[in-house]
Design a protein around this motif. Structure first.
Motif, PDB file in Angstrom:
ATOM      1  N   GLY A  99       0.791  -1.074   0.062  1.00 30.22           N
ATOM      2  CA  GLY A  99       0.106   0.118  -0.191  1.00 30.22           C
ATOM      3  C   GLY A  99       0.874   1.240  -0.140  1.00 30.22           C
ATOM      4  N   LYS A 100       0.850   2.125   0.785  1.00 28.48           N
ATOM      5  CA  LYS A 100       1.691   3.120   0.871  1.00 28.48           C
ATOM      6  C   LYS A 100       2.580   3.130   2.176  1.00 28.48           C
ATOM      7  N   LYS A 101       2.857   1.750   2.819  1.00 29.53           N
ATOM      8  CA  LYS A 101       3.578   1.655   3.743  1.00 29.53           C
ATOM      9  C   LYS A 101       4.866   0.917   3.101  1.00 29.53           C
ATOM     10  N   LYS A 102       6.191   1.762   3.605  1.00 30.23           N
ATOM     11  CA  LYS A 102       7.410   1.035   3.126  1.00 30.23           C
ATOM     12  C   LYS A 102       8.011   0.139   4.267  1.00 30.23           C
ATOM     13  N   LYS A 103       8.575  -1.130   3.913  1.00 31.15           N
ATOM     14  CA  LYS A 103       8.975  -1.774   4.894  1.00 31.15           C
ATOM     15  C   LYS A 103      10.317  -2.504   4.523  1.00 31.15           C
ATOM     16  N   SER A 104      11.144  -2.914   5.432  1.00 32.36           N
ATOM     17  CA  SER A 104      12.516  -3.567   4.900  1.00 32.36           C
ATOM     18  C   SER A 104      13.024  -4.628   5.965  1.00 32.36           C
ATOM     19  N   THR A 105      13.760  -5.444   5.533  1.00 31.75           N
ATOM     20  CA  THR A 105      14.322  -6.706   6.453  1.00 31.75           C
ATOM     21  C   THR A 105      15.707  -6.757   6.088  1.00 31.75           C
ATOM     22  N   GLU A 106      16.757  -6.804   7.164  1.00 30.43           N
ATOM     23  CA  GLU A 106      18.107  -6.996   6.894  1.00 30.43           C
ATOM     24  C   GLU A 106      18.295  -8.128   7.573  1.00 30.43           C
ATOM     25  N   ILE A 107      19.200  -9.064   7.186  1.00 26.84           N
ATOM     26  CA  ILE A 107      19.669  -9.808   8.085  1.00 26.84           C
ATOM     27  C   ILE A 107      21.149 -10.244   7.945  1.00 26.84           C
ATOM     28  N   ALA A 108      21.974 -10.396   8.704  1.00 26.59           N
ATOM     29  CA  ALA A 108      23.557 -10.471   8.342  1.00 26.59           C
ATOM     30  C   ALA A 108      23.721 -11.733   9.426  1.00 26.59           C
ATOM     31  N   PHE A 109      24.757 -12.724   8.383  1.00 21.01           N
ATOM     32  CA  PHE A 109      24.980 -14.183   9.075  1.00 21.01           C
ATOM     33  C   PHE A 109      26.500 -14.076   9.109  1.00 21.01           C
ATOM     34  N   SER A 110      26.973 -14.915   9.950  1.00 20.64           N
ATOM     35  CA  SER A 110      28.344 -15.469  10.071  1.00 20.64           C
ATOM     36  C   SER A 110      28.572 -17.087  10.110  1.00 20.64           C
ATOM     37  N   LYS A 111      28.578 -17.680   9.122  1.00 18.63           N
ATOM     38  CA  LYS A 111      28.684 -18.994   8.758  1.00 18.63           C
ATOM     39  C   LYS A 111      27.389 -19.736   9.201  1.00 18.63           C
ATOM     40  N   VAL A 158      17.561 -35.427  -2.965  1.00 16.01           N
ATOM     41  CA  VAL A 158      17.026 -33.877  -2.712  1.00 16.01           C
ATOM     42  C   VAL A 158      16.140 -33.796  -1.473  1.00 16.01           C
ATOM     43  N   CYS A 159      15.218 -34.709  -1.458  1.00 16.58           N
ATOM     44  CA  CYS A 159      14.439 -34.572  -0.476  1.00 16.58           C
ATOM     45  C   CYS A 159      14.602 -35.066   0.979  1.00 16.58           C
ATOM     46  N   ASP A 160      15.886 -35.391   0.970  1.00 14.79           N
ATOM     47  CA  ASP A 160      16.415 -36.127   2.495  1.00 14.79           C
ATOM     48  C   ASP A 160      17.003 -35.103   2.997  1.00 14.79           C
ATOM     49  N   ARG A 161      16.180 -33.994   3.593  1.00 12.55           N
ATOM     50  CA  ARG A 161      16.689 -33.016   4.525  1.00 12.55           C
ATOM     51  C   ARG A 161      15.687 -32.208   5.016  1.00 12.55           C
ATOM     52  N   THR A 162      15.943 -31.331   6.005  1.00 11.28           N
ATOM     53  CA  THR A 162      15.183 -30.092   6.524  1.00 11.28           C
ATOM     54  C   THR A 162      15.849 -28.878   6.281  1.00 11.28           C
ATOM     55  N   ILE A 163      15.128 -28.132   5.602  1.00 13.63           N
ATOM     56  CA  ILE A 163      15.376 -26.747   5.302  1.00 13.63           C
ATOM     57  C   ILE A 163      14.991 -25.780   6.205  1.00 13.63           C
ATOM     58  N   LYS A 164      16.150 -24.968   7.025  1.00 11.12           N
ATOM     59  CA  LYS A 164      15.902 -24.343   7.997  1.00 11.12           C
ATOM     60  C   LYS A 164      15.858 -22.936   7.654  1.00 11.12           C
ATOM     61  N   VAL A 165      14.647 -22.181   7.616  1.00 16.54           N
ATOM     62  CA  VAL A 165      14.330 -20.765   7.051  1.00 16.54           C
ATOM     63  C   VAL A 165      14.426 -19.804   8.310  1.00 16.54           C
ATOM     64  N   PHE A 166      15.080 -18.476   8.151  1.00 14.31           N
ATOM     65  CA  PHE A 166      14.697 -17.362   9.013  1.00 14.31           C
ATOM     66  C   PHE A 166      14.474 -16.090   8.052  1.00 14.31           C
ATOM     67  N   ASP A 167      13.530 -15.495   8.053  1.00 19.82           N
ATOM     68  CA  ASP A 167      13.119 -14.510   7.124  1.00 19.82           C
ATOM     69  C   ASP A 167      13.211 -13.304   7.895  1.00 19.82           C
ATOM     70  N   GLY A 168      13.819 -13.196   8.680  1.00 24.39           N
ATOM     71  CA  GLY A 168      13.896 -11.778   9.714  1.00 24.39           C
ATOM     72  C   GLY A 168      13.163 -11.760  10.815  1.00 24.39           C
ATOM     73  N   GLU A 169      11.957 -12.369  10.872  1.00 23.25           N
ATOM     74  CA  GLU A 169      10.936 -12.489  12.209  1.00 23.25           C
ATOM     75  C   GLU A 169      10.503 -13.756  12.417  1.00 23.25           C
ATOM     76  N   MET A 170      10.253 -14.511  11.366  1.00 23.13           N
ATOM     77  CA  MET A 170       9.791 -15.867  11.581  1.00 23.13           C
ATOM     78  C   MET A 170      10.907 -16.902  11.322  1.00 23.13           C
ATOM     79  N   ARG A 171      10.971 -17.860  12.345  1.00 21.23           N
ATOM     80  CA  ARG A 171      11.893 -19.190  12.249  1.00 21.23           C
ATOM     81  C   ARG A 171      11.136 -20.395  11.708  1.00 21.23           C
ATOM     82  N   MET A 172      11.224 -20.851  10.663  1.00 26.04           N
ATOM     83  CA  MET A 172      10.440 -22.241  10.379  1.00 26.04           C
ATOM     84  C   MET A 172      11.242 -23.170   9.840  1.00 26.04           C
ATOM     85  N   ASP A 173      10.929 -24.457   9.828  1.00 26.79           N
ATOM     86  CA  ASP A 173      11.425 -25.501   9.280  1.00 26.79           C
ATOM     87  C   ASP A 173      10.623 -26.043   8.040  1.00 26.79           C
ATOM     88  N   LEU A 174      11.141 -26.441   6.865  1.00 26.76           N
ATOM     89  CA  LEU A 174      10.575 -27.286   5.773  1.00 26.76           C
ATOM     90  C   LEU A 174      11.196 -28.801   5.934  1.00 26.76           C
TER      91      LEU A 174
END
Length: 261
Positions: A99-111, A158-174
């Motif tokens: 809409g008219k709202k500006k938002k941003s997400t920044e994530i820094a990682f080390s290994k 390919v399917c023999d794994r768990t993908i661990k994701v962090f989007d800046g707010e939510m932490r989820m596993d696939l």
């Protein structure tokens, strides 16, 4: 919430790249997102891959009927390195307007460990219903773009794994499990695919009483089809489908090709 889920769905697992044997290689991938057969979003990314490093940048936007209710446009980028377990982002940046709202997400990682996560504007969740992200949950995780790069010895692996994701707010596993193999054809690719069932497991960074999260965790059927990228041993999503409370969401690759070698 709609804008954030749209941004994540259009980014998480939606970039195709490969590990170059020597010299940089560039790729272009375009996706469309639809629900109940109606187009609601589109994304386009370009990737530059070198033997040990990678960078991805692109755009995502709501489209079709979705623009009537929630006009979202944004850009995303990540730079990182290739490790033994796949791509490890160093810095992920998402800027978008809802809409008219500006938002941003920044994530820094080390290994693979999150060292900083900044959302603007900052959210102030209700601690009574909020499931927090613990420090231990931010180890060996990937941002939505880097999480799409899967190293495997073959289609079945390919399917023999768990993908661990962090989007800046939510932490989820696939949590992936094998379904079957097949074929796919789109601009730039024609060949074999492997389909994995993905079990969505929320870890933290969400409202514990949120109905959409509960549906994804307990009832949603999520399928991800991966395609091999040449002989690199890297696989990327070419199609994603997920049942939701209002219908099946489908993400399709309309273009999936190398633009320079």
């Amino acid at each position: 919430m709609i804008a954030r889920m749209l941004a994540v769905l259009a980014l998480a697992g939606l970039t195709s790249t490969s590990v170059a044997a020597e010299g940089p290689k560039s790729f272009r991938v375009d996706y469309s997102v639809s629900i109940l057969g109606l187009n609601i979003a589109r994304s386009s990314f370009e990737s530059t891959i070198e033997p040990r490093t990678f960078s991805v940048s692109g755009t995502v936007a709501s489209s079709g009927i979705a623009r009537i209710f929630d006009q979202t446009e944004g850009t995303a980028e990540v730079r990182g390195n290739f490790g033994d377990d796949g791509a490890q982002g160093n810095r992920f940046l998402l800027n978008y307007t809802s809409g008219k709202k500006k938002k941003s997400t920044e994530i820094a990682f080390s290994k693979g460990t999150v060292t900083r996560a900044l959302n603007t504007p900052a959210r102030k969740p209700d601690p009574k219903v909020w499931v927090p992200v613990k420090k231990a949950d931010l180890v060996s995780v990937a941002d939505p773009l880097s999480a799409s790069l899967v190293k495997a010895s073959g289609l079945r692996d390919v399917c023999d794994r768990t993908i661990k994701v962090f989007d800046g707010e939510m932490r989820m596993d696939l949590r992936l499990s094998y379904v079957d193999t097949g074929t796919a054809e789109t601009r730039g690719y024609s060949g074999q695919t492997v389909t994995c069932r993905a079990r969505f497991v929320p870890i933290g960074g969400y409202k514990g009483d949120h109905k959409s999260i509960a549906f994804l965790k307990n009832k949603s059927k999520i399928l991800i089809s991966f395609a091999p990228l040449g002989t690199t041993g890297v696989y990327a999503p070419i199609k994603v489908s997920a049942t939701t409370e209002i219908g099946t969401l489908v993400v399709n690759a309309r273009r999936f090709e190398a633009i320079s070698q």
